[in-house]
Design an enzyme around this catalytic site. Structure first.
Site, PDB file in Angstrom:
ATOM      1  N   GLY A  34       8.783  42.290 -37.579  1.00 51.49           N
ATOM      2  CA  GLY A  34       9.265  42.260 -36.203  1.00 51.49           C
ATOM      3  C   GLY A  34       8.463  41.337 -35.306  1.00 51.49           C
ATOM      4  O   GLY A  34       9.020  40.582 -34.502  1.00 51.49           O
ATOM      5  N   ASP A  55       4.888  35.572 -46.114  1.00 53.00           N
ATOM      6  CA  ASP A  55       5.229  36.982 -46.313  1.00 53.00           C
ATOM      7  C   ASP A  55       5.722  37.149 -47.744  1.00 53.00           C
ATOM      8  O   ASP A  55       6.587  36.399 -48.183  1.00 53.00           O
ATOM      9  CB  ASP A  55       6.315  37.433 -45.337  1.00 53.00           C
ATOM     10  CG  ASP A  55       6.379  38.954 -45.207  1.00 53.00           C
ATOM     11  OD1 ASP A  55       6.491  39.637 -46.244  1.00 53.00           O
ATOM     12  OD2 ASP A  55       6.313  39.457 -44.063  1.00 53.00           O
ATOM     13  N   ASN A 124      -1.499  45.718 -42.294  1.00 49.91           N
ATOM     14  CA  ASN A 124      -2.579  46.503 -42.896  1.00 49.91           C
ATOM     15  C   ASN A 124      -3.929  45.878 -42.582  1.00 49.91           C
ATOM     16  O   ASN A 124      -4.052  44.667 -42.418  1.00 49.91           O
ATOM     17  CB  ASN A 124      -2.372  46.641 -44.404  1.00 49.91           C
ATOM     18  CG  ASN A 124      -2.510  45.322 -45.134  1.00 49.91           C
ATOM     19  OD1 ASN A 124      -3.621  44.920 -45.516  1.00 49.91           O
ATOM     20  ND2 ASN A 124      -1.399  44.605 -45.307  1.00 49.91           N
ATOM     21  N   ALA A 126      -6.706  45.673 -44.411  1.00 45.97           N
ATOM     22  CA  ALA A 126      -7.347  44.876 -45.458  1.00 45.97           C
ATOM     23  C   ALA A 126      -6.997  43.404 -45.308  1.00 45.97           C
ATOM     24  O   ALA A 126      -7.869  42.525 -45.361  1.00 45.97           O
ATOM     25  CB  ALA A 126      -6.932  45.386 -46.836  1.00 45.97           C
ATOM     26  N   THR A 127      -5.713  43.118 -45.091  1.00 48.18           N
ATOM     27  CA  THR A 127      -5.286  41.730 -44.922  1.00 48.18           C
ATOM     28  C   THR A 127      -5.793  41.161 -43.612  1.00 48.18           C
ATOM     29  O   THR A 127      -6.217  40.002 -43.544  1.00 48.18           O
ATOM     30  CB  THR A 127      -3.746  41.636 -44.983  1.00 48.18           C
ATOM     31  OG1 THR A 127      -3.288  42.189 -46.219  1.00 48.18           O
ATOM     32  CG2 THR A 127      -3.293  40.197 -44.887  1.00 48.18           C
ATOM     33  N   CYS A 169     -15.249  42.649 -34.751  1.00 51.67           N
ATOM     34  CA  CYS A 169     -15.987  43.214 -33.614  1.00 51.67           C
ATOM     35  C   CYS A 169     -15.144  44.283 -32.937  1.00 51.67           C
ATOM     36  O   CYS A 169     -15.678  45.233 -32.352  1.00 51.67           O
ATOM     37  CB  CYS A 169     -16.342  42.124 -32.610  1.00 51.67           C
ATOM     38  SG  CYS A 169     -17.514  40.881 -33.205  1.00 51.67           S
ATOM     39  N   CYS A 181       3.808  51.476 -39.346  1.00 56.43           N
ATOM     40  CA  CYS A 181       4.833  52.102 -38.518  1.00 56.43           C
ATOM     41  C   CYS A 181       5.820  52.886 -39.368  1.00 56.43           C
ATOM     42  O   CYS A 181       6.720  53.537 -38.834  1.00 56.43           O
ATOM     43  CB  CYS A 181       5.554  51.060 -37.673  1.00 56.43           C
ATOM     44  SG  CYS A 181       6.524  49.870 -38.628  1.00 56.43           S
ATOM     45  N   CYS A 237     -22.229  42.440 -36.452  1.00 58.41           N
ATOM     46  CA  CYS A 237     -20.968  42.099 -37.115  1.00 58.41           C
ATOM     47  C   CYS A 237     -21.247  41.379 -38.433  1.00 58.41           C
ATOM     48  O   CYS A 237     -22.027  40.405 -38.459  1.00 58.41           O
ATOM     49  CB  CYS A 237     -20.092  41.238 -36.211  1.00 58.41           C
ATOM     50  SG  CYS A 237     -18.511  40.737 -36.980  1.00 58.41           S
ATOM     51  N   CYS A 240     -19.256  37.441 -37.827  1.00 58.94           N
ATOM     52  CA  CYS A 240     -19.526  36.435 -36.791  1.00 58.94           C
ATOM     53  C   CYS A 240     -20.907  36.536 -36.156  1.00 58.94           C
ATOM     54  O   CYS A 240     -21.275  35.674 -35.358  1.00 58.94           O
ATOM     55  CB  CYS A 240     -18.448  36.485 -35.700  1.00 58.94           C
ATOM     56  SG  CYS A 240     -18.545  37.938 -34.618  1.00 58.94           S
TER      57      CYS A 240
END
Length: 243
Positions: A34, A55, A124, A126-127, A169, A181, A237, A240
């Site tokens: 979406g 995707d 997600n 992880a990605t 962060c 969702c 972090c 960074c």
């Protein structure tokens, strides 16, 4: 079509010179759901020269209520390919490349390195973390958006990660309550609102306009309002921080 970008030409912030910047720009959109549908549609309509749509999923019947580039005839087809085909019809001036595999490792790093701006509309953590880490390493602007229930959020990071925060962060670890969702639901237009704002941020970046970074913008569809929170740089972090 000579008058396609006439309204852009009339803007002092864009003009003919700015439109040339857009046509020379490359945007990587990760996630063709979406958020990705809305963001990519406006980027293509605006004349961004190179769009990479990533995707690895296929169109499902549950997508149709909020992923507006898809039709029932597309069910079972690769999302990236369908989006690319729709955008190419929408604006033949742009070049749209579908990436139907999961971007990770060297492939993710290389894709991000070729882009001027990276849009993260995946679903997600992880990605999202991998995308963030690659953007920090490549010093690329990252525009992150998500939507769930009747809420959405948007944040812009980098490319100067030495002096600004990154996605880790904001979320040092995965928050599973925000992960999907599918079980929590989402009001159909909310991802479109966030995707449209991501497109605005991407266009501003390509035009070289000042952009507020390291700020989390929260959209509440129930109250119909926005609020913004500053994202401080974590001194510890893992990505960074100078340490």
């Amino acid at each position: 079509m000579a008058d396609r970008y006439a309204r852009h030409h009339a803007l002092r912030q864009v003009g003919a010179a700015g439109q040339e910047k857009l046509s020379a720009g490359t945007v990587l959109m990760i996630g063709a759901g979406g958020i990705g549908n809305a963001a990519a549609s406006y980027l293509a309509a605006s004349g961004v020269g190179q769009l990479l749509i990533s995707d690895f999923d296929t169109v499902d019947a549950t997508n149709l209520a909020r992923q507006t580039l898809f039709t029932p005839a597309d069910i079972g087809e690769p999302k990236a390919e369908v989006v690319a085909a729709r955008l190419q019809l929408q604006n033949p001036d742009v070049s749209v490349t579908p990436v139907c595999e999961r971007l990770q490792g060297d492939a993710l790093t290389q894709a991000i390195a070729t882009a001027d701006v990276v849009l993260d509309g995946c679903d997600n953590f992880a990605t999202r973390f991998l995308i963030n880490d690659a953007c920090v390493a490549s010093q690329r602007r990252l525009i992150s958006g998500s939507a769930i229930r009747m809420e959405g959020q948007l944040a812009v990071f980098g490319p100067d990660f030495e002096n600004s925060s990154c996605y880790r962060c904001l979320y040092a670890e995965a928050d599973e309550s925000l992960d999907s969702c599918a079980g929590n639901g989402v009001l159909s237009p909310v991802p479109g609102v966030i995707g449209t704002l991501m497109a605005v941020a991407a266009l501003k970046s390509l035009l070289g306009m000042p952009t507020k970074t390291s700020t989390l913008h929260l959209y509440d569809a129930v109250a119909m309002d926005f609020r913004s929170l500053q994202i401080g740089k974590r001194t510890e972090c893992v990505v960074c921080s100078p340490k």
